[in-house]
Design a protein around this motif. Structure first.
Motif, mmCIF file in Angstrom:
data_model
loop_
_atom_site.group_PDB
_atom_site.id
_atom_site.type_symbol
_atom_site.label_atom_id
_atom_site.label_comp_id
_atom_site.label_asym_id
_atom_site.label_seq_id
_atom_site.Cartn_x
_atom_site.Cartn_y
_atom_site.Cartn_z
ATOM 1 N N GLU A 1 0.826 -1.211 0.000
ATOM 2 C CA GLU A 1 0.000 0.000 0.000
ATOM 3 C C GLU A 1 0.858 1.257 0.000
ATOM 4 N N ILE A 2 1.956 1.232 0.723
ATOM 5 C CA ILE A 2 2.870 2.370 0.753
ATOM 6 C C ILE A 2 3.520 2.567 -0.624
ATOM 7 N N PRO B 1 5.497 8.173 -6.244
ATOM 8 C CA PRO B 1 5.394 8.688 -7.609
ATOM 9 C C PRO B 1 6.207 7.856 -8.607
ATOM 10 N N PHE B 2 7.079 7.015 -8.101
ATOM 11 C CA PHE B 2 7.907 6.189 -8.978
ATOM 12 C C PHE B 2 7.363 4.772 -9.169
ATOM 13 N N ILE C 1 4.521 6.581 -21.286
ATOM 14 C CA ILE C 1 4.023 6.580 -19.911
ATOM 15 C C ILE C 1 5.130 6.994 -18.942
ATOM 16 N N ILE C 2 6.312 6.475 -19.144
ATOM 17 C CA ILE C 2 7.441 6.826 -18.275
ATOM 18 C C ILE C 2 7.713 8.329 -18.350
ATOM 19 N N ASP D 1 7.370 13.801 -16.057
ATOM 20 C CA ASP D 1 6.883 15.177 -16.157
ATOM 21 C C ASP D 1 5.923 15.505 -15.023
ATOM 22 N N LYS D 2 5.041 14.588 -14.712
ATOM 23 C CA LYS D 2 4.084 14.793 -13.624
ATOM 24 C C LYS D 2 4.826 14.956 -12.291
#
Length: 79
Positions: A41-42, A47-48, A68-69, A74-75
């Protein structure tokens, strides 16, 4: 970093005490299940995570994987 560690620790499930009559292997299996579930869950919050999963599960990378990568990078960088 200590604040993050405290936040994570506060959000982890509490481990119960060993129950009467419960064998050591049973109790260890319970602990393993709870720890693995909490860890998963963690990881989902990272974000990675999506990037890591793509690299682990695909060889060679497709053009869509690469898109996607880059989108995830960018996000992440825009935060």
């Amino acid at each position: 970093m200590e604040k993050l560690a405290q936040i994570l620790q506060d959000s982890f499930p509490k481990l119960r005490e060993r129950q009467e009559g419960e064998t050591t292997p049973e109790y260890l299996n319970y602990i393993n299940t709870v720890v693995n579930q909490a860890h998963q869950e963690i990881l989902l919050l990272s974000p990675f995570y999506k990037i890591s999963e793509i690299f682990k599960s695909r060889d060679p990378l497709s053009l869509e994987d690469i898109k996607i990568i880059f989108k995830e990078v960018d996000k992440y960088n825009s935060c």
